[in-house]
Motif scaffolding. Structure first.
Motif, short mmCIF file in Angstrom:
data_model
loop_
_atom_site.label_atom_id
_atom_site.label_comp_id
_atom_site.label_asym_id
_atom_site.label_seq_id
_atom_site.Cartn_x
_atom_site.Cartn_y
_atom_site.Cartn_z
N LYS A 27 0.79 -0.96 -0.17
CA LYS A 27 0.15 0.13 -0.03
C LYS A 27 0.79 1.28 0.09
CE LYS A 27 -3.74 -2.34 2.28
NZ LYS A 27 -4.40 -2.66 1.11
N PHE A 28 1.21 1.54 -1.21
CA PHE A 28 2.20 2.77 -1.20
C PHE A 28 1.45 3.97 -1.08
CE2 PHE A 28 4.43 -0.46 -4.21
CZ PHE A 28 5.47 -0.53 -3.68
N ARG A 29 2.09 4.97 -0.49
CA ARG A 29 1.68 6.37 -0.41
C ARG A 29 2.34 7.27 -1.46
NH1 ARG A 29 1.27 9.88 5.14
NH2 ARG A 29 0.31 11.70 4.16
N GLY A 30 3.65 7.04 -1.89
CA GLY A 30 4.35 7.78 -2.57
C GLY A 30 5.84 7.65 -2.43
N LEU A 31 6.67 8.46 -3.06
CA LEU A 31 8.11 8.66 -2.70
C LEU A 31 8.15 10.04 -1.92
CD1 LEU A 31 9.64 7.82 -6.10
CD2 LEU A 31 9.33 6.32 -4.17
N HIS A 32 9.09 9.88 -0.87
CA HIS A 32 9.29 11.29 -0.17
C HIS A 32 10.18 12.16 -0.89
CE1 HIS A 32 9.24 13.68 3.11
NE2 HIS A 32 10.44 13.77 3.60
N GLY A 33 11.16 11.67 -1.56
CA GLY A 33 12.12 12.49 -2.03
C GLY A 33 13.30 12.07 -2.76
N THR A 34 14.13 12.40 -3.36
CA THR A 34 15.39 11.95 -4.15
C THR A 34 16.55 12.60 -3.33
OG1 THR A 34 14.33 11.78 -5.95
CG2 THR A 34 16.57 11.83 -6.30
N THR A 35 17.64 11.77 -3.08
CA THR A 35 18.93 12.35 -2.73
C THR A 35 20.01 12.12 -3.59
OG1 THR A 35 18.33 11.95 -0.24
CG2 THR A 35 20.54 12.00 -0.62
N LEU A 36 20.69 12.96 -3.88
CA LEU A 36 22.19 12.98 -4.89
C LEU A 36 23.12 13.13 -4.07
CD1 LEU A 36 20.40 15.00 -7.83
CD2 LEU A 36 20.36 12.78 -7.44
N TYR A 37 24.24 12.41 -4.40
CA TYR A 37 25.59 12.47 -3.64
C TYR A 37 26.35 13.15 -4.83
CZ TYR A 37 23.66 9.59 0.09
OH TYR A 37 22.81 9.06 0.85
N PHE A 38 26.99 14.03 -4.30
CA PHE A 38 28.07 14.87 -5.44
C PHE A 38 29.32 14.80 -4.80
CE2 PHE A 38 24.09 16.65 -6.78
CZ PHE A 38 24.05 16.25 -8.27
N GLY A 39 30.52 14.55 -5.48
CA GLY A 39 31.86 14.64 -5.25
C GLY A 39 32.14 16.02 -5.06
N ASP A 40 31.79 17.08 -6.18
CA ASP A 40 31.93 18.19 -6.43
C ASP A 40 30.65 19.02 -5.69
OD1 ASP A 40 32.84 20.70 -7.10
OD2 ASP A 40 32.97 20.35 -9.25
N TYR A 41 30.57 18.77 -4.33
CA TYR A 41 29.38 19.25 -3.61
C TYR A 41 29.25 20.72 -3.77
CZ TYR A 41 26.15 19.98 0.34
OH TYR A 41 25.12 20.45 1.16
N GLU A 42 30.24 21.39 -3.59
CA GLU A 42 30.06 23.00 -3.47
C GLU A 42 29.39 23.32 -4.97
OE1 GLU A 42 32.55 21.33 -1.94
OE2 GLU A 42 32.08 21.91 -0.10
N ALA A 43 29.97 22.83 -5.84
CA ALA A 43 29.73 23.26 -7.35
C ALA A 43 28.17 22.98 -7.63
CB ALA A 43 30.49 22.66 -8.39
N ALA A 44 27.72 21.64 -7.32
CA ALA A 44 26.50 21.16 -7.33
C ALA A 44 25.34 22.07 -6.50
CB ALA A 44 26.46 19.78 -6.69
N VAL A 45 25.68 22.34 -5.27
CA VAL A 45 24.81 23.35 -4.36
C VAL A 45 24.73 24.70 -5.26
CG1 VAL A 45 24.73 24.74 -2.46
CG2 VAL A 45 25.16 22.19 -2.23
#
Length: 140
Positions: free
Chosen positions: A21-39
């Motif tokens: 009985k799914f309600r949905g997805l709560h979110g997506t998480t992306l992991y970045f090595g170049d975190y500051e540039a991605a943010v």
């Protein structure tokens, strides 16, 4: 292909019963090595994050779900697709244009069949993450 023909060709009828009985997805998480540039890139497109935890977690609320960026130990997300559903086709076009203007790449928007008729706006961020922005279109 007409939508009715599309459904007959690709959908199982009747639809299989879901096991949970799914309600949905709560979110997506992306992991970045170049975190500051991605943010920086995602902030340029989406605005300031609504969630900030320490120096390695940023989150943007997208409708009823969350997009979270975390510092990754190696590389950037690839071989995955982030799906974003917009309220109108014009908003899908506008978001795709913002991702491209900030440094992403993509093809012109188009109307396609993807489980249902949709406005389809694909874009790749500068880090190799594929983003599919779409909006359901009316059934005719």
């Amino acid at each position: 292909m007409e939508y009715d023909n599309y459904r007959e060709k690709f959908f199982t009828m009747p639809a299989p019963e879901q096991r949970f009985k799914f309600r949905g997805l709560h979110g997506t998480t992306l992991y970045f090595g170049d975190y500051e540039a991605a943010v920086s890139y995602y902030t340029q497109v989406l605005g300031e994050p609504a969630y900030v935890e320490g120096t390695g977690t940023r989150g943007w609320q997208l409708g009823n779900t969350w997009l979270t960026l975390l510092k990754g130990k190696m590389g950037n997300p690839q071989n995955m697709e982030l799906n974003i559903i917009m309220q109108t086709p014009a908003e899908a076009d506008r978001l795709q244009a913002a991702f491209i203007e900030a440094g992403g790449s993509g093809e012109p928007p188009s109307d396609q069949l993807m489980y249902q008729p949709v406005r389809y706006c694909a874009v790749d961020d500068p880090f190799g993450t594929h983003i599919l922005i779409f909006c359901p279109l009316p059934l005719e």
